[in-house]
Design a protein around this motif. Structure first.
Motif, mmCIF file in Angstrom:
data_model
loop_
_atom_site.group_PDB
_atom_site.id
_atom_site.type_symbol
_atom_site.label_atom_id
_atom_site.label_comp_id
_atom_site.label_asym_id
_atom_site.label_seq_id
_atom_site.Cartn_x
_atom_site.Cartn_y
_atom_site.Cartn_z
ATOM 1 N N VAL A 1 0.942 -1.268 0.141
ATOM 2 C CA VAL A 1 0.041 0.088 0.184
ATOM 3 C C VAL A 1 0.870 1.124 0.005
ATOM 4 O O VAL A 1 1.821 1.395 0.662
ATOM 5 N N MET A 2 0.617 2.076 -1.042
ATOM 6 C CA MET A 2 1.437 3.267 -1.044
ATOM 7 C C MET A 2 0.340 4.548 -1.082
ATOM 8 O O MET A 2 -0.372 4.355 -1.860
ATOM 9 N N ILE A 3 0.590 5.428 -0.112
ATOM 10 C CA ILE A 3 -0.265 6.700 -0.166
ATOM 11 C C ILE A 3 0.706 7.797 -0.535
ATOM 12 O O ILE A 3 1.679 8.075 0.246
ATOM 13 N N LEU B 1 -11.085 8.617 -5.351
ATOM 14 C CA LEU B 1 -10.795 8.827 -3.574
ATOM 15 C C LEU B 1 -12.282 9.353 -3.047
ATOM 16 O O LEU B 1 -12.494 10.405 -3.140
ATOM 17 N N ASP B 2 -12.553 8.680 -2.088
ATOM 18 C CA ASP B 2 -13.651 9.229 -1.245
ATOM 19 C C ASP B 2 -13.026 9.164 0.091
ATOM 20 O O ASP B 2 -13.205 8.295 0.988
ATOM 21 N N GLN B 3 -12.090 10.318 0.673
ATOM 22 C CA GLN B 3 -11.371 10.118 1.700
ATOM 23 C C GLN B 3 -12.424 10.287 2.973
ATOM 24 O O GLN B 3 -13.259 11.491 2.986
ATOM 25 N N GLY C 1 -3.486 10.383 -3.565
ATOM 26 C CA GLY C 1 -3.883 8.992 -4.173
ATOM 27 C C GLY C 1 -3.279 7.904 -3.488
ATOM 28 O O GLY C 1 -2.476 8.178 -2.386
ATOM 29 N N ALA C 2 -3.653 6.732 -3.771
ATOM 30 C CA ALA C 2 -3.077 5.700 -3.196
ATOM 31 C C ALA C 2 -3.141 4.466 -4.467
ATOM 32 O O ALA C 2 -3.779 4.261 -5.258
#
Length: 98
Positions: free
Chosen positions: A6-8, A43-45, A53-54
C-alpha cells in the motif's frame, strides 16, 4: 497468505520526477507476481489529512512482495517517487482463508 503493498501519496513535490517514476515502476514489475488492485482511482477520503492518491498491489505472499520491493529495478525506480513526492508505503499481510 497474500500480502499487499500500500502506497499513499500525500503531496507532489516534483511532477517531473513522478513522471519518471511511473514507467520505471512498471518495468520493475515485470517478472514479479503482482496484481494491481487499485491505482489512483476515485478517492472518497473519510478521515485524516488529505491525500492525493493511493496504490494497492497484491502479491502471493510477503516473500514475493519483498523480492519485488528489494529488487534492483524497483529500488532504481523508487528513488524517483521519493524525489517527487511525500508518500508512505507499507506491506500488509492478508487473512488466511481455510
Amino acid at each position: 497468505m497474500s500480502a499487499y503493498f500500500v502506497m499513499i501519496r500525500e503531496q507532489t513535490l516534483d511532477s517531473a520526477a513522478l513522471a519518471d517514476y511511473g514507467p520505471r515502476a512498471s518495468l520493475a514489475a515485470q517478472g514479479h507476481p503482482l496484481k494491481p488492485l487499485a491505482t489512483y482511482g476515485t478517492l472518497d477520503q473519510l478521515e485524516g489529512e488529505p491525500i492525493e492518491g493511493a496504490v494497492i498491489l497484491e502479491f502471493p505472499d510477503m516473500a514475493a512482495a519483498r523480492a519485488w520491493y528489494d529488487s534492483p529495478s524497483y529500488q532504481a525506480a523508487v528513488k524517483f517517487r521519493h524525489a517527487g513526492s511525500k508518500s508512505k508505503a507499507f506491506f500488509l499481510e492478508g487473512l488466511w482463508n481455510a
